[in-house]
Design an enzyme around this catalytic site. Structure first.
Site: not given
Ligand code: NCD
Length: 316
Positions: A58-59, A86, A108, A136
């Site tokens: 999703r993100t 590596k 991320r 986040h």
């Molecule tokens: C979350 C995350 O990756 O922190 N998901 C997201 O970004 N929608 C929450 C999760 O992984 O449960």
């Protein structure tokens, strides 16, 4: 409309005015995204690189779509397959990136603090798409926009955040944001899933879910983050669902018009009953996804405006 920061690394450094600025602009983008012609020009000519060192559906898709809708050249770097395998350090990665002249970097990373470190070493605007258990920020902003749409305001609400708080960067960013906007926050879950030092967060803690949900306006569920658990945090998933899974019986304790949220991905039948998740009268889970694209467009637009100002100053 201005945002004074060079990056979006977390909710912690933001003021209530910064948060409102992002949400107000995101509302304009919600309207654009609902129109047949969805293209804006705010990022035209800019290069956006997405670097996801951790899985995401999703993100990553949301950031990619947000950049494309605003005219950026968007590149996804497949970090699993990259030189990190590596043994290249984060700093070397940053230097390589600098040589490619990106304007926006979306990162991320499984380690808390890694995105801040990278931001100190690159010359572009950095957006944190989740770092370890730390923050986040775009998730908290999209949750805030969803609440503002559904409830007509973002202050003086009773909000319960439920489940695996200890391992959740979503919970952390949401607590910071909702606290800054003057809401009453309750954390609901077993003591094993509460973070240490919870007393400093300005929240109320409930072990009993029905008590915790009594008369709340918003029920925010979290995924059990099994990948971050290194021991027996819960007796069993069945037992967990019985005590902390959101079902109709527990939800009946919240206000009659309370909304149900979940950042995804969901474990149906573990932290949430599938029927509640799909109930369009209660669940705003799909709205969260919609707001996510708009919030990311707004955040990148505001950062790009600052890049342009700095670029003009440098040329003068
Ligand atoms: C979350 C995350 O990756 O922190 N998901 C997201 O970004 N929608 C929450 C999760 O992984 O449960």
């Amino acid at each position: 409309m201005s945002y004074s920061h060079s990056h979006l690394l977390g909710i912690e450094p933001l003021s209530p005015a910064d948060i409102t600025t992002i949400l107000d602009l995101a509302e304009q983008y919600v309207r654009l995204n609902r129109a047949p012609m969805k293209h804006g020009e705010a990022l035209a000519g800019l290069t956006q690189i997405n670097m996801f060192f951790e899985n995401s559906t999703r993100t990553q898709a949301s950031f990619e779509l947000a950049g494309k809708r605003l005219g950026a050249d968007v590149m996804n770097m497949a970090m699993q397959a990259s030189s990190l395998k590596k043994g290249e350090t984060l700093i070397d990665t940053a230097l390589t990136l600098n040589a490619m002249h990106p304007d926006l970097l979306v990162v991320r990373h499984p380690q808390s603090g890694a995105v801040d470190l990278l931001a100190q070493k690159v010359k572009c605007a950095v957006l944190n798409a989740g770092d370890g258990r730390h923050e986040h920020p775009t998730q908290a902003l999209l949750d805030a926009l969803t609440i503002r749409y559904a409830k007509g305001r973002l202050h003086r609400l009773n909000i319960a955040i439920c489940g695996d708080i200890a391992h959740s960067r979503v919970a952390r960013s949401n607590i910071l944001l909702l606290h800054k906007m003057e809401n009453r926050i309750r954390l609901v879950g077993p003591p094993t899933l509460m973070p240490a030092g919870i007393g400093d967060f300005g929240v109320e803690v409930y072990e009993d879910m029905k008590e915790g949900l009594r008369d709340v306006d918003v029920v925010m569920m979290l995924r059990l983050q099994k990948e971050r658990m290194d021991g027996g945090f819960i007796p069993s998933e069945r037992e967990y669902y019985f005590r902390y899974g959101l079902d109709a019986e527990k939800l009946a304790f919240a206000k009659a018009d309370a909304i149900v949220m979940h950042p995804g991905p969901m474990n149906r039948g573990v932290e949430i009953d599938g029927e509640i998740a799909d109930d369009i009268n209660r669940s705003v889970i799909q709205d969260q996804v919609e707001m996510g694209v708009a919030v990311r467009m707004a955040a990148m637009d505001l950062l790009a405006r600052n890049l342009r100002v700095r670029g003009t100053e440098a040329m003068a």
